[in-house]
Design a protein around this motif. Structure first.
Motif, PDB file in Angstrom:
ATOM      1  N   PRO A 196       0.918  -1.284   0.023  1.00 23.38           N
ATOM      2  CA  PRO A 196      -0.245  -0.075  -0.116  1.00 23.38           C
ATOM      3  C   PRO A 196       0.743   1.363   0.002  1.00 23.38           C
ATOM      4  O   PRO A 196       0.662   2.196  -0.782  1.00 23.38           O
ATOM      5  CB  PRO A 196      -0.828  -0.266   1.223  1.00 23.38           C
ATOM      6  CG  PRO A 196      -0.902  -1.500   1.608  1.00 23.38           C
ATOM      7  CD  PRO A 196       0.423  -2.221   1.162  1.00 23.38           C
ATOM      8  N   ALA A 197       2.046   1.278   0.810  1.00 21.03           N
ATOM      9  CA  ALA A 197       2.804   2.630   0.859  1.00 21.03           C
ATOM     10  C   ALA A 197       3.273   3.022  -0.658  1.00 21.03           C
ATOM     11  O   ALA A 197       3.394   4.084  -0.877  1.00 21.03           O
ATOM     12  CB  ALA A 197       3.903   2.474   1.922  1.00 21.03           C
ATOM     13  N   ARG A 198       3.614   1.877  -1.513  1.00 23.29           N
ATOM     14  CA  ARG A 198       4.182   2.138  -2.747  1.00 23.29           C
ATOM     15  C   ARG A 198       2.993   2.332  -3.725  1.00 23.29           C
ATOM     16  O   ARG A 198       3.097   3.332  -4.709  1.00 23.29           O
ATOM     17  CB  ARG A 198       4.938   0.830  -3.127  1.00 23.29           C
ATOM     18  CG  ARG A 198       5.216   0.424  -4.435  1.00 23.29           C
ATOM     19  CD  ARG A 198       6.403   1.456  -5.119  1.00 23.29           C
ATOM     20  NE  ARG A 198       6.567   1.141  -6.418  1.00 23.29           N
ATOM     21  CZ  ARG A 198       5.975   1.711  -7.433  1.00 23.29           C
ATOM     22  NH1 ARG A 198       5.103   2.863  -7.308  1.00 23.29           N
ATOM     23  NH2 ARG A 198       6.460   1.359  -8.606  1.00 23.29           N
ATOM     24  N   HIS A 199       1.803   1.513  -3.620  1.00 23.83           N
ATOM     25  CA  HIS A 199       0.867   1.712  -4.728  1.00 23.83           C
ATOM     26  C   HIS A 199      -0.237   2.451  -4.497  1.00 23.83           C
ATOM     27  O   HIS A 199      -0.900   2.966  -5.182  1.00 23.83           O
ATOM     28  CB  HIS A 199       0.410   0.113  -4.976  1.00 23.83           C
ATOM     29  CG  HIS A 199       1.391  -0.618  -5.694  1.00 23.83           C
ATOM     30  ND1 HIS A 199       2.044  -0.386  -6.758  1.00 23.83           N
ATOM     31  CD2 HIS A 199       2.177  -1.678  -4.982  1.00 23.83           C
ATOM     32  CE1 HIS A 199       3.080  -1.333  -7.015  1.00 23.83           C
ATOM     33  NE2 HIS A 199       3.196  -2.151  -5.790  1.00 23.83           N
ATOM     34  N   ASP A 200      -0.623   2.535  -3.315  1.00 26.93           N
ATOM     35  CA  ASP A 200      -1.905   3.155  -2.928  1.00 26.93           C
ATOM     36  C   ASP A 200      -1.600   4.829  -2.507  1.00 26.93           C
ATOM     37  O   ASP A 200      -2.412   5.708  -2.384  1.00 26.93           O
ATOM     38  CB  ASP A 200      -2.662   2.755  -1.607  1.00 26.93           C
ATOM     39  CG  ASP A 200      -3.189   1.154  -1.909  1.00 26.93           C
ATOM     40  OD1 ASP A 200      -3.107   0.917  -3.239  1.00 26.93           O
ATOM     41  OD2 ASP A 200      -3.413   0.450  -1.177  1.00 26.93           O
ATOM     42  N   TRP A 201      -0.511   5.066  -1.938  1.00 28.11           N
ATOM     43  CA  TRP A 201      -0.168   6.211  -1.385  1.00 28.11           C
ATOM     44  C   TRP A 201       0.870   7.144  -2.242  1.00 28.11           C
ATOM     45  O   TRP A 201       1.767   6.613  -2.923  1.00 28.11           O
ATOM     46  CB  TRP A 201       0.638   6.432  -0.119  1.00 28.11           C
ATOM     47  CG  TRP A 201      -0.485   5.710   1.077  1.00 28.11           C
ATOM     48  CD1 TRP A 201      -0.638   4.491   1.302  1.00 28.11           C
ATOM     49  CD2 TRP A 201      -0.750   6.332   2.247  1.00 28.11           C
ATOM     50  NE1 TRP A 201      -1.541   4.445   2.413  1.00 28.11           N
ATOM     51  CE2 TRP A 201      -1.718   5.633   3.059  1.00 28.11           C
ATOM     52  CE3 TRP A 201      -0.628   7.888   2.603  1.00 28.11           C
ATOM     53  CZ2 TRP A 201      -2.170   6.123   4.149  1.00 28.11           C
ATOM     54  CZ3 TRP A 201      -1.310   8.092   3.616  1.00 28.11           C
ATOM     55  CH2 TRP A 201      -2.008   7.292   4.538  1.00 28.11           C
ATOM     56  N   GLU A 202       0.678   8.433  -2.417  1.00 27.75           N
ATOM     57  CA  GLU A 202       1.730   9.280  -3.000  1.00 27.75           C
ATOM     58  C   GLU A 202       2.687   9.738  -1.992  1.00 27.75           C
ATOM     59  O   GLU A 202       2.472   9.800  -0.907  1.00 27.75           O
ATOM     60  CB  GLU A 202       0.979  10.511  -3.554  1.00 27.75           C
ATOM     61  CG  GLU A 202      -0.098  10.216  -4.864  1.00 27.75           C
ATOM     62  CD  GLU A 202      -0.767  11.381  -5.228  1.00 27.75           C
ATOM     63  OE1 GLU A 202      -0.344  12.032  -6.254  1.00 27.75           O
ATOM     64  OE2 GLU A 202      -1.448  12.198  -4.405  1.00 27.75           O
ATOM     65  N   HIS A 203       3.938  10.121  -2.582  1.00 30.70           N
ATOM     66  CA  HIS A 203       5.010  10.687  -1.519  1.00 30.70           C
ATOM     67  C   HIS A 203       5.485  11.943  -2.175  1.00 30.70           C
ATOM     68  O   HIS A 203       5.523  12.173  -3.492  1.00 30.70           O
ATOM     69  CB  HIS A 203       6.028   9.765  -1.196  1.00 30.70           C
ATOM     70  CG  HIS A 203       6.702   9.179  -2.312  1.00 30.70           C
ATOM     71  ND1 HIS A 203       6.075   7.869  -3.013  1.00 30.70           N
ATOM     72  CD2 HIS A 203       7.679   9.229  -3.031  1.00 30.70           C
ATOM     73  CE1 HIS A 203       6.899   7.628  -4.046  1.00 30.70           C
ATOM     74  NE2 HIS A 203       8.141   8.405  -3.856  1.00 30.70           N
ATOM     75  N   SER A 204       6.007  12.715  -1.423  1.00 25.90           N
ATOM     76  CA  SER A 204       6.794  14.023  -2.072  1.00 25.90           C
ATOM     77  C   SER A 204       7.862  14.419  -0.611  1.00 25.90           C
ATOM     78  O   SER A 204       7.776  13.942   0.283  1.00 25.90           O
ATOM     79  CB  SER A 204       5.772  15.063  -2.049  1.00 25.90           C
ATOM     80  OG  SER A 204       5.204  15.634  -0.637  1.00 25.90           O
ATOM     81  N   ILE A 205       8.763  15.196  -1.077  1.00 24.88           N
ATOM     82  CA  ILE A 205       9.499  15.978  -0.279  1.00 24.88           C
ATOM     83  C   ILE A 205       9.653  17.451  -0.600  1.00 24.88           C
ATOM     84  O   ILE A 205       9.919  17.843  -1.603  1.00 24.88           O
ATOM     85  CB  ILE A 205      11.091  15.218  -0.279  1.00 24.88           C
ATOM     86  CG1 ILE A 205      11.030  13.715  -0.230  1.00 24.88           C
ATOM     87  CG2 ILE A 205      12.164  16.027   0.356  1.00 24.88           C
ATOM     88  CD1 ILE A 205      12.405  13.202  -0.509  1.00 24.88           C
ATOM     89  N   ALA A 206       9.207  18.240   0.473  1.00 26.78           N
ATOM     90  CA  ALA A 206       9.220  19.459   0.296  1.00 26.78           C
ATOM     91  C   ALA A 206      10.575  20.192  -0.155  1.00 26.78           C
ATOM     92  O   ALA A 206      11.703  19.632   0.381  1.00 26.78           O
ATOM     93  CB  ALA A 206       8.675  20.291   1.529  1.00 26.78           C
ATOM     94  N   PRO A 207      10.690  21.264  -0.851  1.00 26.44           N
ATOM     95  CA  PRO A 207      11.948  21.994  -1.040  1.00 26.44           C
ATOM     96  C   PRO A 207      12.791  22.031   0.072  1.00 26.44           C
ATOM     97  O   PRO A 207      12.166  22.547   1.038  1.00 26.44           O
ATOM     98  CB  PRO A 207      11.752  23.205  -1.847  1.00 26.44           C
ATOM     99  CG  PRO A 207      10.189  22.946  -2.650  1.00 26.44           C
ATOM    100  CD  PRO A 207       9.577  21.777  -1.514  1.00 26.44           C
ATOM    101  N   MET A 208      13.884  21.895   0.101  1.00 24.93           N
ATOM    102  CA  MET A 208      14.772  21.901   1.388  1.00 24.93           C
ATOM    103  C   MET A 208      15.749  23.277   1.305  1.00 24.93           C
ATOM    104  O   MET A 208      16.251  23.458   0.123  1.00 24.93           O
ATOM    105  CB  MET A 208      15.473  20.723   1.642  1.00 24.93           C
ATOM    106  CG  MET A 208      14.650  19.770   2.124  1.00 24.93           C
ATOM    107  SD  MET A 208      15.361  18.007   2.229  1.00 24.93           S
ATOM    108  CE  MET A 208      16.086  17.858   0.235  1.00 24.93           C
ATOM    109  N   GLU A 209      16.183  23.728   2.472  1.00 23.09           N
ATOM    110  CA  GLU A 209      17.265  24.593   2.211  1.00 23.09           C
ATOM    111  C   GLU A 209      18.611  24.026   2.194  1.00 23.09           C
ATOM    112  O   GLU A 209      19.575  24.971   1.847  1.00 23.09           O
ATOM    113  CB  GLU A 209      17.422  25.445   3.781  1.00 23.09           C
ATOM    114  CG  GLU A 209      15.978  26.521   3.991  1.00 23.09           C
ATOM    115  CD  GLU A 209      15.883  27.009   5.307  1.00 23.09           C
ATOM    116  OE1 GLU A 209      17.081  27.281   6.052  1.00 23.09           O
ATOM    117  OE2 GLU A 209      14.791  27.125   5.740  1.00 23.09           O
ATOM    118  N   HIS A 210      18.795  22.787   2.403  1.00 27.10           N
ATOM    119  CA  HIS A 210      20.307  22.299   2.925  1.00 27.10           C
ATOM    120  C   HIS A 210      20.299  21.109   1.700  1.00 27.10           C
ATOM    121  O   HIS A 210      19.395  20.524   1.251  1.00 27.10           O
ATOM    122  CB  HIS A 210      20.571  21.747   4.100  1.00 27.10           C
ATOM    123  CG  HIS A 210      20.368  22.683   5.282  1.00 27.10           C
ATOM    124  ND1 HIS A 210      21.261  23.769   5.318  1.00 27.10           N
ATOM    125  CD2 HIS A 210      19.359  22.969   6.198  1.00 27.10           C
ATOM    126  CE1 HIS A 210      20.967  24.348   6.416  1.00 27.10           C
ATOM    127  NE2 HIS A 210      19.703  24.096   6.598  1.00 27.10           N
TER     128      HIS A 210
END
Ligand SMILES: O=C(O)CCC(=O)C(=O)O
Ligand SMILES: [Fe+2]
Length: 186
Positions: A158-172
């Motif tokens: 489910p984490a792979r197929h049902d959920w979307e993921h993202s990483i917010a722009p970072m400062e570092h």
């Protein structure tokens, strides 16, 4: 919530602290920076993050897989350790995607291409947060996964197929290595 301490954040999401050593982290950062990274391109749009693929690549410009150089020797022990963490045979991890996120770079909401199966990531450099969301009738279920440097994560089910993921722009600066298997034929 002590009783949840060992529970996975989402079904199909597993993490492992210190999958690599600090020496390996420095070696990998140097290697990644020396690989001729290119801005991620998607249908004429150029992203801020820089990427290189080995073994197998997905051309987002034309929407199909393309050849990529074989995984270099310095990456193979890392792939083998990632496979061991996920309980997979190393050679099933046919792709390595190297990413450098310069300040201001992130990755928007997505699920990885369906052509791939397991997704395993290793974080290098500064800590980040991977966000997860799953649409429901009246909004989204949400979850956040801290990505500590040198740690690994494994997305399947489910984490792979049902959920979307993202990483917010970072400062570092942060780098990541993700290994993928091909999806099983259904
Ligand atoms: O940088 C990461 O750990 C995540 C990268 C990612 O989600 C992807 O390349 O599909
Ligand atoms: Fe992804």
């Amino acid at each position: 919530m002590l009783e949840l301490f060992d529970a996975p954040l989402l079904p199909g999401l597993a993490t492992r602290a210190n999958l690599i050593t600090a020496d390996e982290e420095h070696m990998l950062i140097d290697r990644i920076d020396a690989t001729g990274l290119e801005p991620f391109r998607f249908q004429g749009w150029t992203g801020k993050r820089l990427t290189t693929s080995f073994g197998w690549s997905y051309d987002f410009e034309v929407g199909r897989p393309k050849d990529a150089p074989p995984m270099p020797d310095w990456l193979l022990p890392i792939r083998d350790r990632a496979a061991d963490f996920a309980g997979l045979a190393p050679e099933t991890l046919i792709q390595a995607l190297l990413i450098r996120y310069d300040p201001g770079a992130g990755i928007g909401w997505h699920r990885d291409r369906p052509i791939y199966g397991h997704v395993l990531g290793i974080s290098l450099g500064e800590p980040a947060t991977m966000r997860f969301r799953r649409r429901r009738a009246d909004g989204f279920d949400r979850a956040s996964l801290p990505l500590d440097p040198r740690g690994g994560y494994h997305m399947s089910g489910p984490a792979r197929h049902d959920w979307e993921h993202s990483i917010a722009p970072m400062e570092h600066l942060r780098w990541s290595i993700t290994f993928r298997s091909l999806a099983e034929h259904r």
